[in-house]
Design an enzyme around this catalytic site. Structure first.
Site, PDB file in Angstrom:
ATOM      1  N   ARG A 146     -14.212  -2.104  11.079  1.00 22.93           N
ATOM      2  CA  ARG A 146     -13.813  -1.218   9.992  1.00 22.93           C
ATOM      3  C   ARG A 146     -14.460  -1.798   8.731  1.00 22.93           C
ATOM      4  O   ARG A 146     -15.615  -1.535   8.455  1.00 22.93           O
ATOM      5  CB  ARG A 146     -12.287  -1.151   9.888  1.00 22.93           C
ATOM      6  CG  ARG A 146     -11.790  -0.120   8.909  1.00 22.93           C
ATOM      7  CD  ARG A 146     -10.269   0.030   8.896  1.00 22.93           C
ATOM      8  NE  ARG A 146      -9.577  -1.167   8.407  1.00 22.93           N
ATOM      9  CZ  ARG A 146      -8.260  -1.245   8.201  1.00 22.93           C
ATOM     10  NH1 ARG A 146      -7.494  -0.201   8.476  1.00 22.93           N
ATOM     11  NH2 ARG A 146      -7.714  -2.334   7.764  1.00 22.93           N
ATOM     12  N   ARG A 156      -0.321 -11.324   5.775  1.00 21.85           N
ATOM     13  CA  ARG A 156      -0.186 -10.062   5.034  1.00 21.85           C
ATOM     14  C   ARG A 156       0.803  -9.164   5.764  1.00 21.85           C
ATOM     15  O   ARG A 156       0.436  -8.486   6.718  1.00 21.85           O
ATOM     16  CB  ARG A 156      -1.541  -9.341   4.962  1.00 21.85           C
ATOM     17  CG  ARG A 156      -2.666 -10.132   4.327  1.00 21.85           C
ATOM     18  CD  ARG A 156      -3.921  -9.283   4.257  1.00 21.85           C
ATOM     19  NE  ARG A 156      -4.309  -8.751   5.541  1.00 21.85           N
ATOM     20  CZ  ARG A 156      -5.164  -9.344   6.382  1.00 21.85           C
ATOM     21  NH1 ARG A 156      -5.738 -10.488   6.072  1.00 21.85           N
ATOM     22  NH2 ARG A 156      -5.448  -8.788   7.528  1.00 21.85           N
ATOM     23  N   HIS A 171      -9.007  -8.872   9.866  1.00 20.80           N
ATOM     24  CA  HIS A 171      -7.871  -8.039  10.269  1.00 20.80           C
ATOM     25  C   HIS A 171      -7.893  -7.887  11.786  1.00 20.80           C
ATOM     26  O   HIS A 171      -8.953  -7.685  12.377  1.00 20.80           O
ATOM     27  CB  HIS A 171      -7.986  -6.673   9.583  1.00 20.80           C
ATOM     28  CG  HIS A 171      -6.713  -5.877   9.623  1.00 20.80           C
ATOM     29  ND1 HIS A 171      -5.484  -6.417   9.357  1.00 20.80           N
ATOM     30  CD2 HIS A 171      -6.501  -4.557   9.891  1.00 20.80           C
ATOM     31  CE1 HIS A 171      -4.561  -5.477   9.459  1.00 20.80           C
ATOM     32  NE2 HIS A 171      -5.146  -4.339   9.785  1.00 20.80           N
ATOM     33  N   TYR A 212      12.262  30.933  11.337  1.00 18.01           N
ATOM     34  CA  TYR A 212      10.941  31.546  11.451  1.00 18.01           C
ATOM     35  C   TYR A 212      10.580  31.733  12.914  1.00 18.01           C
ATOM     36  O   TYR A 212      10.835  30.863  13.746  1.00 18.01           O
ATOM     37  CB  TYR A 212       9.890  30.666  10.785  1.00 18.01           C
ATOM     38  CG  TYR A 212       9.890  30.768   9.275  1.00 18.01           C
ATOM     39  CD1 TYR A 212       9.706  31.996   8.642  1.00 18.01           C
ATOM     40  CD2 TYR A 212      10.077  29.632   8.495  1.00 18.01           C
ATOM     41  CE1 TYR A 212       9.702  32.086   7.258  1.00 18.01           C
ATOM     42  CE2 TYR A 212      10.065  29.715   7.112  1.00 18.01           C
ATOM     43  CZ  TYR A 212       9.879  30.949   6.500  1.00 18.01           C
ATOM     44  OH  TYR A 212       9.875  31.040   5.141  1.00 18.01           O
ATOM     45  N   LYS A 248       0.843  -1.204   0.000  1.00 18.79           N
ATOM     46  CA  LYS A 248       0.000   0.000   0.000  1.00 18.79           C
ATOM     47  C   LYS A 248       0.877   1.252   0.000  1.00 18.79           C
ATOM     48  O   LYS A 248       2.007   1.223   0.478  1.00 18.79           O
ATOM     49  CB  LYS A 248      -0.854   0.041   1.282  1.00 18.79           C
ATOM     50  CG  LYS A 248      -1.762  -1.143   1.447  1.00 18.79           C
ATOM     51  CD  LYS A 248      -2.614  -1.026   2.702  1.00 18.79           C
ATOM     52  CE  LYS A 248      -1.822  -1.129   3.978  1.00 18.79           C
ATOM     53  NZ  LYS A 248      -2.689  -1.373   5.158  1.00 18.79           N
ATOM     54  N   ASP A 285      11.130  23.674   2.904  1.00 17.20           N
ATOM     55  CA  ASP A 285      12.130  22.974   2.099  1.00 17.20           C
ATOM     56  C   ASP A 285      13.475  22.879   2.796  1.00 17.20           C
ATOM     57  O   ASP A 285      14.421  22.353   2.228  1.00 17.20           O
ATOM     58  CB  ASP A 285      12.348  23.718   0.775  1.00 17.20           C
ATOM     59  CG  ASP A 285      11.044  24.239   0.222  1.00 17.20           C
ATOM     60  OD1 ASP A 285      10.148  23.402   0.023  1.00 17.20           O
ATOM     61  OD2 ASP A 285      10.914  25.465   0.045  1.00 17.20           O
ATOM     62  N   CYS A 337      11.345  24.449   8.153  1.00 16.55           N
ATOM     63  CA  CYS A 337      10.764  25.194   7.040  1.00 16.55           C
ATOM     64  C   CYS A 337      10.176  24.216   6.029  1.00 16.55           C
ATOM     65  O   CYS A 337      10.309  23.012   6.164  1.00 16.55           O
ATOM     66  CB  CYS A 337      11.833  26.035   6.349  1.00 16.55           C
ATOM     67  SG  CYS A 337      12.800  27.033   7.483  1.00 16.55           S
TER      68      CYS A 337
END
Ligand SMILES: *Cc1c(COP(=O)(O)O)cnc(C)c1O
Length: 697
Positions: free
Chosen positions: A451, A536, A479, A580, A357, A630, A628
């Site tokens: 679920r 799984r 599950h 910042y 996934k 980036d 920040c």
């Protein structure tokens, strides 16, 4: 001993081979000696194309023919580009009718030098087919085809004396134009390349000299007899090639991709320059020398082709290295190791279903799946249809189960991509069936998580679904929702009991639940072996512990590292502030490094103020101030050697130090699954085979 200087011999010889092809089409010695030109162009240069075929066969076989699809696609693409490139010349010389266009495109090539491409496409497929008979039989068949081809090529004068062969070649020539084609000519050389026979170097050299002499004699004799219809194929040629290729292989080390590209481009482009040279005949200052001197014409065409190839190659976009800013490194050997370790935990008859996934929890689903496939994993699970289709497009075989909801109207797509779908409740099952098409499903049972799933005790609902003919029920699963928490084992046990009771009820009604599965990673690591068809496994496969210490941790290795560069390093005086909100304040003289990674790369912004750190030169460096988008500030006061361009480790090993993904996750109050699956696409992936450092025992 023959001195052995190694280098990219195969790639370098391509350039010589391309020049030999230009020889064939320009006749460099024609102004000097007819015999000399015949020998160069009609004998010696006949080694060029077989060489190209042998290299293709050699590389395809190196990869066990797994690259066949890619090779065919690439060849077809190059061919189409070349067809377009020469369209003006075709049109100038009158063009062809539609039928002739089709025939030429598929069998003969649309211009004289382009016969190579359709021949390779046909020949490669044929050769792959022949190889299924085993190597000796394939070689015998290819040699037989070559002998047949000889009768339509250099030995045509002989063959045409007999009515049967004459009629046979008549048919061949209406299709191919020449016997030098994908059927008769290509397979033998592809196979010789694929077999990659290495002779003793002395024997190979002697063999090459002898077979070249034999081929020259053969060529001149046939010419004297007037037999050749064309002169691409000689009896001695395959022997020549086998010895020549062996000598080249012996000296071959590494590759030179630029030379490879240049030789291909020069090969593709040279007929244009031949055409231009003829057009140039109208210009008196050019016409004289080019018409009179064949060597000059050859040199001009070759030089112009190479120069144009060079120019075109320079226009290629330059690749941007993945390690230039922030990147993930995936250790494929760790993935394989983990798959083996987990497989060893499984009881008889139970297999691993690798959970891929969210792009394999950030590891890259297609590469991960292909790697696991090699380790013997044959079943995969994904979250949605698009993820399943992406795996199929990436060549992944075997079961692919979609664990999440898929809208029923997408049943045709489930079938198109051969995906198995989880039935998330009774209504979903009927809606899927109402589409009227057979669809492969696994029924999800709700055993307490509430679920997805049909309530495990609702025997009537299950029976109704089993009565729907369209549902091809291949499995039943559930599950576990607290299997990571050892204190809540009774609940997990109750889930297991509900699951097995439901299966028993089905079996008593004569309904076959098929492949059953209930454990994920923590279920596997914390529970005794279960009588199931699959486990799984997701997070454990990636080598990361999740949600509390499991009962066992069988030496799984983390596969993912996250790294970034140091952009710059600066010194702050006591009292100086940074970032910042000026949130960081230096208490002493402090060196700060700016790293090329930020929250837009998937790091939680919280991490910086929750004690987050990175590794640099094996030292732990705390994050400073606010993260920040980036960029990220880290305190490197303790790492005086820190320099711009250095690699910092945000997750993984650096020197002898290790920064685990679960540490970052814990600091931010989450689990590594979330952290890893959220890593942004801006962090490119680099795959490697093998760890950089010894890993924790
Ligand atoms: C995600 C998922 C898994 C894999 O879980 P891990 O804890 O990563 O092993 C297994 N089954 C289902 C239904 C899931 O949604």
């Amino acid at each position: 001993m023959i001195p052995r200087r190694t280098g990219p011999a195969l790639d370098r010889f391509r350039l010589l081979a391309a020049a030999l092809v230009v020889c064939i089409h320009t006749g460099p010695l024609a102004s000097y000696s007819a015999a000399g030109d015949f020998w160069l162009c009609r004998c010696l240069a006949r080694t060029a194309v077989p060489f190209f075929l042998m290299v293709s066969g050699y590389f395809l076989a190196q990869d066990h023919w797994k690259g066949l699809g890619r090779f065919l696609a690439k060849t077809a693409e190059t061919y189409l580009a070349a067809v377009l490139l020469y369209l003006p010349l075709n049109l100038y010389s009158g063009g062809y009718g539609p039928l002739e266009w089709g025939k030429r495109l598929l069998l003969e090539g649309t211009l004289y030098h382009l016969w190579y491409f359709p021949a390779v496409l046909l020949g490669v497929v044929l050769t792959r087919g022949l190889l299924r008979l085993g190597r000796p039989a394939a070689l015998a068949a290819a040699a037989g085809l070559y002998l047949l081809g000889l009768g339509g090529d250099s030995y045509y004068g002989l063959a045409a004396r007999f009515p049967g062969p004459a009629a046979f070649y008549g048919v061949v020539f209406t299709l191919f134009g020449y016997a030098r084609n994908g059927l008769f000519y290509v397979p033998l050389f592809l196979l010789l390349g694929a077999l990659g026979k290495r002779w003793n170097p002395r024997a190979a050299l002697a063999g090459l000299a002898a077979s070249l002499a034999a081929m020259s004699a053969e060529g001149f004799a046939l010419r004297a007899l007037g037999w050749p219809r064309h002169d691409s194929m000689y009896l001695a040629l395959p022997f020549c090639m086998s010895f020549l290729f062996s000598l080249l292989l012996d000296r071959n080390q590494g590759e030179d991709r630029k030379v490879r590209r240049l030789s291909m481009l020069a090969y593709l482009l040279h007929p244009w320059f031949i055409a231009l040279a003829w057009a140039g005949n109208r210009l008196p200052w050019l016409a004289g020398p080019l018409a009179e001197n064949s060597l000059l014409r050859f040199s001009a065409v070759l030089a112009a082709s190479l120069a144009a190839a060079w120019g075109l190659d320079a226009l290629r976009p330059l690749p941007i290295p993945a390690r230039s800013r922030a990147w993930r490194e995936i250790d494929l050997s760790a993935l394989r190791h983990n798959a083996r370790v987990l497989q060893d935990l499984l009881p008889q008859g139970c297999q691993l279903m690798a959970v891929l996934k969210a792009d394999a929890y950030g590891h890259g689903a297609v590469r991960t799946a292909r790697c696991l496939q090699k380790a013997g994993v044959g079943a995969f699970a994904v979250a949605c249809l698009a993820e399943g289709a992406a795996l199929r497009k990436g060549g992944v075989r075997g079961t692919i189960l979609i664990l999440g909801y898929t809208p029923p109207d997408l049943v045709p797509l489930l079938r198109r991509w051969r995906l198995s779908q989880a039935v998330v409740d009774e209504a979903h099952g009927h809606a899927l069936a109402d589409m009227g098409l057979p669809v492969r499903v696994h029924l999800a049972l709700d055993t307490g998580m509430h679920r997805l799933g049909i309530p495990a005790e609702d025997a009537a609902a299950l029976a109704r679904l089993f009565r729907r003919r369209e549902l091809r029920i291949a499995g039943v699963f559930s599950h576990l929702c607290v299997s990571d928490d050892l204190r809540r084992e009774p609940f997990t046990q109750a889930q297991l009991d509900r699951f097995y009771s439901a299966l028993d009820r089905l079996r008593r009604q004569g309904l076959d639940p098929g492949e059953v599965h209930i454990q994920a990673s923590s279920g596997l690591l914390n529970l005794p072996p279960q009588p199931c068809a699959y486990v799984r496994a997701g997070i454990a496969l990636y080598g990361v512990p999740s949600g509390g210490a499991p009962r066992q941790w069988p030496g799984l290795r983390p596969a993912l590292s996250l790294r970034a560069r140091v952009a710059c390093v600066r010194t702050l005086q006591p009292g100086d502030r940074a970032g910042y909100g000026l949130e960081f304040q230096a208490e002493r003289e402090t060196r700060l490094a700016v790293l090329t990674i930020g929250y837009a790369d998937g790091l939680p912004r919280e991490l910086a103020r929750r004690g987050g750190r990175v590794l640099l030169h094996g030292h732990s460096c705390p994050m400073a101030g606010r993260m920040c988008m980036d960029q990220l500030l880290v305190d490197v006061t303790e790492v005086p050697q820190a320099r711009p361009g250095d690699t910092a480790t945000v997750i993984g090993w650096d020197g002898g130090a290790f920064l685990p993904a679960e540490e970052l996750a814990e600091r931010c109050g989450t689990i590594p699954n979330e952290l890893l699956s959220r890593l942004g696409s801006r962090t490119r992936r680099v795959f490697r085979q093998g760890p950089e450092k010894p890993l924790p025992g």
